[in-house]
Scaffold this motif. Sequence first.
Motif, PDB file in Angstrom:
ATOM      1  N   ALA A  84       0.833  -1.198   0.000  1.00 15.41           N
ATOM      2  CA  ALA A  84       0.000   0.000   0.000  1.00 15.41           C
ATOM      3  C   ALA A  84       0.872   1.255   0.000  1.00 15.41           C
ATOM      4  O   ALA A  84       0.560   2.227  -0.700  1.00 15.41           O
ATOM      5  N   ALA A  85       1.975   1.237   0.747  1.00 11.53           N
ATOM      6  CA  ALA A  85       2.881   2.384   0.762  1.00 11.53           C
ATOM      7  C   ALA A  85       3.502   2.601  -0.619  1.00 11.53           C
ATOM      8  O   ALA A  85       3.609   3.738  -1.094  1.00 11.53           O
ATOM      9  N   THR A  86       3.888   1.510  -1.274  1.00 15.70           N
ATOM     10  CA  THR A  86       4.436   1.614  -2.631  1.00 15.70           C
ATOM     11  C   THR A  86       3.383   2.169  -3.583  1.00 15.70           C
ATOM     12  O   THR A  86       3.668   3.049  -4.406  1.00 15.70           O
ATOM     13  N   CYS A  87       2.156   1.678  -3.472  1.00 15.01           N
ATOM     14  CA  CYS A  87       1.067   2.159  -4.345  1.00 15.01           C
ATOM     15  C   CYS A  87       0.779   3.632  -4.091  1.00 15.01           C
ATOM     16  O   CYS A  87       0.553   4.396  -5.045  1.00 15.01           O
ATOM     17  N   ARG A  88       0.792   4.055  -2.841  1.00 13.51           N
ATOM     18  CA  ARG A  88       0.542   5.466  -2.539  1.00 13.51           C
ATOM     19  C   ARG A  88       1.629   6.354  -3.146  1.00 13.51           C
ATOM     20  O   ARG A  88       1.345   7.435  -3.659  1.00 13.51           O
ATOM     21  N   ARG A  89       2.880   5.883  -3.106  1.00 12.18           N
ATOM     22  CA  ARG A  89       3.976   6.640  -3.712  1.00 12.18           C
ATOM     23  C   ARG A  89       3.763   6.749  -5.225  1.00 12.18           C
ATOM     24  O   ARG A  89       3.894   7.828  -5.807  1.00 12.18           O
ATOM     25  N   LEU A  90       3.398   5.629  -5.851  1.00 12.21           N
ATOM     26  CA  LEU A  90       3.156   5.646  -7.298  1.00 12.21           C
ATOM     27  C   LEU A  90       1.968   6.527  -7.658  1.00 12.21           C
ATOM     28  O   LEU A  90       1.998   7.245  -8.667  1.00 12.21           O
ATOM     29  N   LEU A  91       0.911   6.480  -6.834  1.00 14.42           N
ATOM     30  CA  LEU A  91      -0.257   7.323  -7.086  1.00 14.42           C
ATOM     31  C   LEU A  91       0.085   8.799  -6.925  1.00 14.42           C
ATOM     32  O   LEU A  91      -0.407   9.646  -7.677  1.00 14.42           O
ATOM     33  N   ALA A  92       0.954   9.117  -5.961  1.00 18.06           N
ATOM     34  CA  ALA A  92       1.384  10.506  -5.781  1.00 18.06           C
ATOM     35  C   ALA A  92       2.193  10.971  -6.990  1.00 18.06           C
ATOM     36  O   ALA A  92       2.037  12.106  -7.451  1.00 18.06           O
ATOM     37  N   GLU A  93       3.049  10.102  -7.517  1.00 18.79           N
ATOM     38  CA  GLU A  93       3.809  10.442  -8.723  1.00 18.79           C
ATOM     39  C   GLU A  93       2.867  10.656  -9.910  1.00 18.79           C
ATOM     40  O   GLU A  93       3.065  11.567 -10.706  1.00 18.79           O
ATOM     41  N   ALA A  94       1.852   9.816 -10.010  1.00 18.19           N
ATOM     42  CA  ALA A  94       0.886   9.956 -11.111  1.00 18.19           C
ATOM     43  C   ALA A  94       0.102  11.255 -10.980  1.00 18.19           C
ATOM     44  O   ALA A  94      -0.211  11.898 -11.980  1.00 18.19           O
ATOM     45  N   ALA A  95      -0.195  11.648  -9.753  1.00 17.32           N
ATOM     46  CA  ALA A  95      -0.957  12.881  -9.535  1.00 17.32           C
ATOM     47  C   ALA A  95      -0.104  14.118  -9.780  1.00 17.32           C
ATOM     48  O   ALA A  95      -0.606  15.142 -10.228  1.00 17.32           O
ATOM     49  N   SER A  96       1.201  14.014  -9.529  1.00 10.76           N
ATOM     50  CA  SER A  96       2.063  15.188  -9.684  1.00 10.76           C
ATOM     51  C   SER A  96       2.476  15.436 -11.125  1.00 10.76           C
ATOM     52  O   SER A  96       2.900  16.520 -11.468  1.00 10.76           O
ATOM     53  N   SER A  97       2.355  14.428 -11.976  1.00 14.81           N
ATOM     54  CA  SER A  97       2.720  14.625 -13.379  1.00 14.81           C
ATOM     55  C   SER A  97       1.636  15.434 -14.076  1.00 14.81           C
ATOM     56  O   SER A  97       0.485  15.406 -13.685  1.00 14.81           O
ATOM     57  N   PRO A  98       2.007  16.170 -15.130  1.00 18.10           N
ATOM     58  CA  PRO A  98       1.018  17.014 -15.817  1.00 18.10           C
ATOM     59  C   PRO A  98      -0.138  16.195 -16.375  1.00 18.10           C
ATOM     60  O   PRO A  98       0.063  15.102 -16.886  1.00 18.10           O
ATOM     61  N   ALA A  99      -1.318  16.756 -16.291  1.00 21.67           N
ATOM     62  CA  ALA A  99      -2.518  16.075 -16.784  1.00 21.67           C
ATOM     63  C   ALA A  99      -2.582  16.175 -18.295  1.00 21.67           C
ATOM     64  O   ALA A  99      -2.210  17.185 -18.877  1.00 21.67           O
ATOM     65  N   PRO A 100      -3.059  15.113 -18.955  1.00 19.51           N
ATOM     66  CA  PRO A 100      -3.262  15.212 -20.402  1.00 19.51           C
ATOM     67  C   PRO A 100      -4.365  16.211 -20.708  1.00 19.51           C
ATOM     68  O   PRO A 100      -5.198  16.505 -19.870  1.00 19.51           O
ATOM     69  N   ALA A 101      -4.375  16.728 -21.920  1.00 19.90           N
ATOM     70  CA  ALA A 101      -5.327  17.778 -22.306  1.00 19.90           C
ATOM     71  C   ALA A 101      -6.772  17.362 -22.110  1.00 19.90           C
ATOM     72  O   ALA A 101      -7.601  18.177 -21.754  1.00 19.90           O
TER      73      ALA A 101
END
Length: 151
Positions: A84-101
């Motif tokens: 779960a900690a690994t998934c939360r880190r990956l989800l945070a990285e996904a949220a911090s990357s720019p959103a597609p148009a």
Amino acid sequence: MSVQLRDTAQALAQTLWREHTVYRERSGGVVIRGEHVQRWISLAPAGGRDEILIRAGRILEGGTTAPARSEAVVSLSTETAQLAATCRRLLAEAASSPAPATARPGAPRQAVDSVARTGRGARGRRLGYWAIVVCVVGIAALSVYGASLNT
């Protein structure tokens, strides 16, 4: 391994989100979708015997999934809390990357995306075809009419 992967995904989904959907992919992996947070996590067998590939990404408008933004390889025998900690880190990285148009609020949808989603593409092409046919027939009729006046 697929049974163990599915059990791990169920436990992980309950740890991460109250509202979630868990389903099996065609490739043999398992996907956890959190519609309320617009995120997804995928668990798939990795190269090693006891390793899984965890990928995280976004859910776009209309329910389609964007490509994975981040991924990590983890041992399947890892405890649920560590997964779960690994998934939360990956989800945070996904949220911090720019959103597609297409995922930005207020951004205009791409014409191709809306055509594919609504099915109006074929209807629009048929209408365009008939408009061209009517114009060609009209020009031909005017040509014949003009020729008959000159003679």
